[in-house]
Design an enzyme around this catalytic site. Structure first.
Site, PDB file in Angstrom:
ATOM      1  N   ASP A 290       2.258   0.977 -38.781  1.00  0.00           N
ATOM      2  CA  ASP A 290       2.694  -0.411 -38.600  1.00  0.00           C
ATOM      3  C   ASP A 290       4.139  -0.446 -39.109  1.00  0.00           C
ATOM      4  O   ASP A 290       4.409  -0.842 -40.244  1.00  0.00           O
ATOM      5  CB  ASP A 290       1.764  -1.311 -39.428  1.00  0.00           C
ATOM      6  CG  ASP A 290       2.032  -2.783 -39.218  1.00  0.00           C
ATOM      7  OD1 ASP A 290       2.361  -3.173 -38.088  1.00  0.00           O
ATOM      8  OD2 ASP A 290       1.920  -3.550 -40.195  1.00  0.00           O
ATOM      9  N   CYS A 348       6.038  -6.031 -35.459  1.00  0.00           N
ATOM     10  CA  CYS A 348       6.070  -7.468 -35.163  1.00  0.00           C
ATOM     11  C   CYS A 348       7.420  -7.807 -34.523  1.00  0.00           C
ATOM     12  O   CYS A 348       8.005  -8.840 -34.785  1.00  0.00           O
ATOM     13  CB  CYS A 348       5.771  -8.317 -36.386  1.00  0.00           C
ATOM     14  SG  CYS A 348       6.932  -8.124 -37.725  1.00  0.00           S
TER      15      CYS A 348
HETATM   16  C1  LIG Z   1       5.600  -4.140 -41.259  1.00  0.00           C
HETATM   17  S1  LIG Z   1       5.545  -3.696 -42.929  1.00  0.00           S
HETATM   18  C2  LIG Z   1       3.882  -3.135 -43.099  1.00  0.00           C
HETATM   19  C3  LIG Z   1       2.860  -4.226 -43.220  1.00  0.00           C
HETATM   20  C4  LIG Z   1       1.491  -3.715 -43.607  1.00  0.00           C
HETATM   21  N1  LIG Z   1       1.009  -2.722 -42.654  1.00  0.00           N
HETATM   22  C5  LIG Z   1       0.461  -4.802 -43.736  1.00  0.00           C
HETATM   23  O1  LIG Z   1      -0.316  -5.045 -42.814  1.00  0.00           O
HETATM   24  O2  LIG Z   1       0.406  -5.445 -44.793  1.00  0.00           O
HETATM   25  C6  LIG Z   1       6.467  -2.211 -42.933  1.00  0.00           C
HETATM   26  C7  LIG Z   1       6.407  -1.451 -44.250  1.00  0.00           C
HETATM   27  O3  LIG Z   1       7.014  -0.169 -44.030  1.00  0.00           O
HETATM   28  C8  LIG Z   1       7.529   0.268 -45.276  1.00  0.00           C
HETATM   29  N2  LIG Z   1       8.431   1.413 -45.035  1.00  0.00           N
HETATM   30  C9  LIG Z   1       9.708   1.431 -44.597  1.00  0.00           C
HETATM   31  N3  LIG Z   1      10.174   2.694 -44.511  1.00  0.00           N
HETATM   32  C10 LIG Z   1       9.155   3.495 -44.892  1.00  0.00           C
HETATM   33  C11 LIG Z   1       9.019   4.908 -45.030  1.00  0.00           C
HETATM   34  N4  LIG Z   1      10.017   5.734 -44.736  1.00  0.00           N
HETATM   35  N5  LIG Z   1       7.842   5.386 -45.468  1.00  0.00           N
HETATM   36  C12 LIG Z   1       6.818   4.547 -45.767  1.00  0.00           C
HETATM   37  N6  LIG Z   1       6.895   3.209 -45.670  1.00  0.00           N
HETATM   38  C13 LIG Z   1       8.049   2.692 -45.227  1.00  0.00           C
HETATM   39  C14 LIG Z   1       8.178  -0.974 -45.850  1.00  0.00           C
HETATM   40  O4  LIG Z   1       8.334  -0.866 -47.237  1.00  0.00           O
HETATM   41  C15 LIG Z   1       7.170  -2.056 -45.415  1.00  0.00           C
HETATM   42  O5  LIG Z   1       6.295  -2.337 -46.469  1.00  0.00           O
END
Ligand SMILES: C[S@@+](CC[C@H](N)C(=O)[O-])C[C@H]1O[C@@H](n2cnc3c(N)ncnc32)[C@H](O)[C@@H]1O
Length: 429
Positions: A290, A348
């Site tokens: 996601d 999203c």
């Molecule tokens: C759209 S949100 C996820 C929402 C979550 N799946 C939920 O339903 O609550 C995207 C997430 O990706 C994380 N993110 C960004 N770069 C990342 C990386 N390289 N590795 C892991 N997570 C990452 C961000 O910190 C953020 O929390």
């Protein structure tokens, strides 16, 4: 712009009838103190286009202006505040009845089927925070499954920890707090959840690190320290040691090949019992990516951006960095997926570059990747998908478009609260 639609998912640890009745009362009470139009009696309204699991609807619409945070239903952990589109991503990942080519056609109230009804699943959520999809994955996966959440942000993973504690660890039975004295029951009938605070783009490729939470360890700790809210120094040290040991075991399982087929597949692709396998973790049956995105589909983010001059604007340069991150995340998720397993990529955003093009890129690069077309039109008594569910520009992918002019009353009530893209991808055996 109007109030975005809002939804709740019921926490299965509580009696559903009680939760729905409490929520109805709270909606009516809030309504009587505001200038409502008296239309609120219909809430909470089941979302029929998302087929029920176990004969029960998962999601209910609530009025857009209902203050969920102030409600007892929310504060007590009976409901999760979560958009239906997030639910669609989780259900598509866990249940094959959403696959277009499956022959299963559930009748009214029938149970949805999971490809793997009886076997526990190993599920990965590669961008998990704040964790609402992770909680749903853990709730709906078969008993004794394990759900691993990874997120790079320390602040957000802390939020995720708190959410899991609120909904999973502290409440195991209907309406009451977890019975920590009965740990066996608690750990055998529910999925274990682990959280890693680390970079998802290279998770599992090098020495495993960053385990910050394990739901079983948390339950044991509760047992040891009783109801005290704050951990003392020795409890923190004990937790640290326990997590390090669990992290070490996660790797050992793959290296020893203790788990026979197909667990002997590892993320490094090396065979069990080779001396260099300590860097490997067992692959996953299901993976959710996601991904971080520009959030241009999310109405509440659009409203925030409109209200603030500080919000970042996307230009060619930071957009291409973002797309590059999305590609590295989807590739990492695919690498961690077992052959025969499935992955859902979602955002999203409604921007093709961040959605269909990322999926196309993966399909072009990996011969064993293929789209599993998904549909939401097989729900009870409805022949066609709601008009806000559209096929993406890549066949078999799905877009939820909240800006659609819904053409009937029921659809209007259950329009998604956010624009959302999802694609289910399989890995050939
Ligand atoms: C759209 S949100 C996820 C929402 C979550 N799946 C939920 O339903 O609550 C995207 C997430 O990706 C994380 N993110 C960004 N770069 C990342 C990386 N390289 N590795 C892991 N997570 C990452 C961000 O910190 C953020 O929390």
């Amino acid at each position: 712009m109007t109030e975005p639609k809002r939804y709740v998912r019921l926490n299965p640890r509580f009696e559903r009838g009680e939760t729905l009745s409490l929520l109805k009362t709270e909606i009516a009470q809030q309504q009587s103190t505001t200038d409502g139009n008296g239309d609120q009696n219909k809430y909470p309204l089941p979302v029929k286009w998302l087929r029920p699991t176990n004969g029960q609807f998962e999601f209910y619409a609530i009025p857009g202006d209902f203050s969920l945070n102030r409600s007892t239903s929310f504060q007590s952990g009976r409901v999760y505040g979560m958009d239906v589109t997030s639910g669609a991503a989780v259900l598509a990942l866990l249940f094959d009845t959403y696959d277009c080519n499956t022959s299963v056609k559930p009748a009214d109230g029938d149970e949805s089927t999971r490809d793997d009804e009886v076997h526990q699943l190993r599920v990965l959520d590669l961008c998990c925070a704040p964790g609402l999809k992770l909680c749903m994955l853990a709730d709906l996966a078969p008993p004794s499954s394990s759900a691993v959440g990874v997120d790079i942000s320390q602040n957000r993973i802390q939020l995720c920890k708190n959410i899991i504690k609120k909904y999973h660890v502290n409440q195991m039975t209907s309406g009451s707090k977890v019975d920590v004295s009965n740990d066996n029951q608690a750990s055998s009938s529910h999925s274990t959840i682990r959280l890693y605070c680390t970079d998802g783009t290279n998770f599992g490729t090098k020495q495993l690190s960053g385990l910050v939470f394990d739901s079983n360890a948390e339950k044991q700790e509760l047992q040891t320290q009783g109801k005290r809210k704050r951990q003392n120094k020795s409890a923190r040290a004990r937790e640290k040691r326990r997590l390090l040991e669990l992290q070490r075991q996660e790797v050992t399982v793959a290296a020893d090949g203790v788990n026979v087929e197909p667990e002997n597949e590892t993320s490094c692709g090396t065979e069990p019992n080779q001396s260099n396998t300590t860097c490997c973790i067992p692959l996953f049956d299901r993976v959710l990516v996601d991904a971080e995105c520009s959030t241009d589909g999310a109405i509440k983010h659009i409203q925030k951006r409109e209200a603030s001059s500080k919000a970042p604007l996307w230009n060619d340069s930071n957009m291409s960095e973002l797309v590059d991150l999305q590609k590295r995340l989807i590739e990492s998720g695919f690498r961690l997926l077992k052959s025969g397993g499935s992955l859902v990529y979602s955002t999203c955003s409604l921007n093709e570059k961040q959605n269909e093009n990322v999926v196309r890129w993966l399909l072009d690069k990996y011969d064993d990747a293929f789209i599993i077309p998904v549909s939401f039109n097989k729900q009870n008594n409805v022949e066609k998908s709601p008009s806000f569910v559209e096929e993406g520009s890549l066949a078999g992918t799905i877009r939820f478009n909240p800006f659609t002019n819904a053409n009937d009353g029921i659809e209007e009530e259950c329009l998604p609260g956010t624009g959302f893209f999802l694609s289910k991808i399989g890995k050939r055996l």
